[in-house]
Structures are given as C-alpha cells and as structure tokens.
Design a protein around this motif. Sequence first.
Motif: not given
Length: 93
Positions: A19, A37-38, A41, A71-72
């Motif tokens: 991150a 943010s992930t 991404e 989310n990740h």
Amino acid sequence: MAIKNNFFIFLSLFFIICADSCKTTSVTSGVPAKNLSTLQEAYAGAFKMGTAVNGAIVNGRDSLSQAIVINHFNTTTPENIMKAALVNPEPVF
C-alpha cells in the motif's frame, strides 16, 4: 493456530508495504501514479492478486478478513478445504 496467526501477520505486513509503494510509483511504468487504494488496482496491469481463503472467510464468520479479501484480491484459492483427505477421505475402487 500459530501458523494462522503468522499468516495474517505476514499478510498485514505485505499489505502495508504494498500500500505504501502503491502511492508513489506505478508498477507498469515506474512513474508517479494516482493514489491507489487496493492491491488489485495497484497490480492491475501486471497480474491478478490472489489469496487463500478458509471457510470462516467465505461464510462471513471472519468478516474483517472477508472485507480485506473482497477489497484487495481478484482471485482466491481454497486454503485447506480442498485437500484430498476432506474431498475424498476413502479411496474409490
């Protein structure tokens, strides 16, 4: 239990390191990138980001880990539930 705790410590450290690096450079070009943010991404142009999940994550009993996975990560693998002893405990002849 110690192995599970070590796994989550490793995963947390990995996430923190990734991150932090996602905020400064782009994985594909090495130039400053947007605030990503992930993990999925951050590595979208390079490869899929995956993790192993257990039953508690899948059915929502471990909601914190479930939220992190959703989310990740964009690919998952069953952790221990797909081992041969659980899927087919008796040889079939």
